[in-house]
Design an enzyme around this catalytic site. Structure first.
Site, short mmCIF file in Angstrom:
data_model
loop_
_atom_site.label_atom_id
_atom_site.label_comp_id
_atom_site.label_asym_id
_atom_site.label_seq_id
_atom_site.Cartn_x
_atom_site.Cartn_y
_atom_site.Cartn_z
N TYR A 1 -38.82 89.38 -122.87
CA TYR A 1 -40.00 90.26 -122.82
C TYR A 1 -41.19 89.51 -122.21
O TYR A 1 -41.90 90.05 -121.34
CB TYR A 1 -40.29 90.72 -124.24
CG TYR A 1 -41.48 91.63 -124.43
CD1 TYR A 1 -41.44 92.97 -124.01
CD2 TYR A 1 -42.64 91.18 -125.07
CE1 TYR A 1 -42.53 93.81 -124.22
CE2 TYR A 1 -43.72 92.02 -125.28
CZ TYR A 1 -43.67 93.34 -124.86
OH TYR A 1 -44.74 94.17 -125.07
N LYS B 1 -43.28 90.40 -118.84
CA LYS B 1 -44.72 90.67 -118.91
C LYS B 1 -45.53 89.66 -118.09
O LYS B 1 -46.56 90.01 -117.51
CB LYS B 1 -45.18 90.69 -120.37
CG LYS B 1 -44.59 91.86 -121.18
CD LYS B 1 -44.98 93.21 -120.60
CE LYS B 1 -44.60 94.38 -121.49
NZ LYS B 1 -45.02 95.68 -120.93
P1 NAP Z 1 -43.78 102.58 -127.83
O1 NAP Z 1 -44.61 103.22 -128.90
O2 NAP Z 1 -42.46 102.00 -128.19
O3 NAP Z 1 -43.59 103.65 -126.64
C1 NAP Z 1 -42.85 103.30 -125.51
C2 NAP Z 1 -42.99 104.36 -124.45
O4 NAP Z 1 -42.25 103.94 -123.29
C3 NAP Z 1 -42.41 105.71 -124.86
O5 NAP Z 1 -43.23 106.72 -124.31
C4 NAP Z 1 -41.04 105.72 -124.18
O6 NAP Z 1 -40.56 107.01 -123.87
C5 NAP Z 1 -41.37 104.97 -122.89
N1 NAP Z 1 -40.21 104.40 -122.22
C6 NAP Z 1 -39.33 103.46 -122.70
N2 NAP Z 1 -38.39 103.19 -121.78
C7 NAP Z 1 -38.69 103.98 -120.69
C8 NAP Z 1 -38.08 104.16 -119.42
N3 NAP Z 1 -36.99 103.48 -119.06
N4 NAP Z 1 -38.64 105.06 -118.56
C9 NAP Z 1 -39.75 105.76 -118.91
N5 NAP Z 1 -40.35 105.64 -120.10
C10 NAP Z 1 -39.83 104.75 -120.99
O7 NAP Z 1 -44.60 101.40 -127.12
P2 NAP Z 1 -46.15 100.97 -127.21
O8 NAP Z 1 -46.30 100.06 -128.36
O9 NAP Z 1 -47.03 102.16 -127.06
O10 NAP Z 1 -46.24 100.05 -125.91
C11 NAP Z 1 -46.64 100.54 -124.65
C12 NAP Z 1 -46.74 99.38 -123.67
O11 NAP Z 1 -47.64 98.41 -124.18
C13 NAP Z 1 -45.42 98.66 -123.44
O12 NAP Z 1 -45.30 98.27 -122.10
C14 NAP Z 1 -45.53 97.44 -124.35
O13 NAP Z 1 -44.74 96.38 -123.90
C15 NAP Z 1 -47.01 97.15 -124.23
N6 NAP Z 1 -47.55 96.38 -125.35
C16 NAP Z 1 -47.55 96.88 -126.62
C17 NAP Z 1 -48.08 96.13 -127.65
C18 NAP Z 1 -48.13 96.63 -129.07
O14 NAP Z 1 -48.56 95.86 -129.95
N7 NAP Z 1 -47.74 97.85 -129.36
C19 NAP Z 1 -48.57 94.85 -127.40
C20 NAP Z 1 -48.54 94.36 -126.10
C21 NAP Z 1 -48.03 95.14 -125.08
P3 NAP Z 1 -39.64 107.88 -124.90
O15 NAP Z 1 -40.59 108.36 -125.98
O16 NAP Z 1 -39.10 109.00 -124.08
O17 NAP Z 1 -38.60 106.94 -125.44
#
Ligand code: NAP
Length: 249
Positions: free
Chosen positions: A157, A161
């Site tokens: 990951y 990133k």
């Molecule tokens: P999340 O709640 O797990 O949601 C993930 C989203 O990505 C969902 O809408 C999912 O769609 C979509 N997705 C997954 N695989 C996909 C694909 N192959 N094609 C299109 N859509 C896809 O994640 P989040 O926490 O909101 O994170 C969003 C972003 O922020 C990510 O890139 C993550 O790495 C980054 N991030 C998050 C955090 C954190 O603490 N949460 C920290 C640093 C970075 P479905 O609903 O259809 O599955």
């Protein structure tokens, strides 16, 4: 529908939940016609679209898998031919498949790089064609604090990133002469489904590394995306903006 330059359009990948949903809602409030991308969770994506409509905004669902370049090219080209060329792309879709390096499976490495890094590259390439022709646009990559700091158990990951950061800096230089800006946001710990899977002791340990002393919310990222999507950030490109409560400085 005919092309009209009066419509500002934004595509947010992974907008059915978490950070992507908050960004989609925020950009709709900012006046963008928002394409709500998702890959499997149509019910959640529809809820986001309903919230956009209820708040007086507009948009539509846009299902595709970011890791499939054929789907990406078709869907993004179709967007450009209907309402208007894309003004904003937010590469937010992401997954985590965590494991220590020596236990890392090839298929998990492949899946993580395909969605988190190659997916963003495919979408950026497809959107850049439209933005370069318009001589304007903003592309926002949602990376992660661990792409800057590293984290044990998240080598794949973190590689994806961190890769986004190098990719963004190169592309920002390639596209700057056409007034297309490309920036990265690196969230720290944000309360979503992704982090909901962690145990309480894991969360407590992470919290001790956050100087501000609390976890972020999806809106904390959406505010920054809104700024980067707007002309208020017109002189900002190729930058990495940490939104992490001071976790990494
Ligand atoms: P999340 O709640 O797990 O949601 C993930 C989203 O990505 C969902 O809408 C999912 O769609 C979509 N997705 C997954 N695989 C996909 C694909 N192959 N094609 C299109 N859509 C896809 O994640 P989040 O926490 O909101 O994170 C969003 C972003 O922020 C990510 O890139 C993550 O790495 C980054 N991030 C998050 C955090 C954190 O603490 N949460 C920290 C640093 C970075 P479905 O609903 O259809 O599955």
């Amino acid at each position: 529908m005919t092309n009209t330059t009066a419509v500002k359009t934004a595509l947010v990948t992974g907008a059915s939940r978490g950070i992507g949903a908050a960004i989609a809602l925020r950009l709709a409030k900012d006046g963008f016609y928002v394409y709500v991308n998702y890959t499997s969770n149509e019910a959640k994506a529809r809820e986001v679209l309903d919230q956009i409509s209820a708040a007086g905004g507009s948009g539509e669902l846009c299902r595709f898998d970011v890791s499939d370049s054929t789907q990406v090219d078709e869907k993004i080209a179709a967007i450009g031919k209907t309402k208007a060329p894309l003004s904003v792309l937010v590469n937010n879709a992401g997954i985590t498949v965590d494991s220590l390096l020596i236990r890392m499976k090839d298929e998990d490495l492949e899946k993580t790089l395909s969605v988190d890094l190659k997916g963003a590259i495919y979408c950026t390439r497809a959107a850049a064609i439209q933005m370069m022709r318009q001589r304007s646009g903003s592309i926002i990559q949602i990376s992660s604090v661990v792409g800057e700091s590293g984290n044990p158990g998240q080598a794949a990951y973190s590689a994806a990133k961190a890769g986004l950061i190098g990719f963004t800096k190169s592309v920002a230089k390639e596209l700057a002469s056409r007034q297309v800006r490309v920036n990265v946001v690196t969230p720290g710990f944000i309360a979503t489904d992704m982090t909901g899977a962690l145990t309480e002791p894991q969360k407590e340990a992470i919290l001790r590394s956050v100087p501000l002393g609390f976890f972020g919310a999806p809106d904390d990222i959406a505010c920054v995306a809104s700024f980067l999507a707007s002309s208020a950030s017109r002189y900002i490109t190729g930058q990495v903006i940490g939104v992490n409560g001071g976790m990494y400085m």
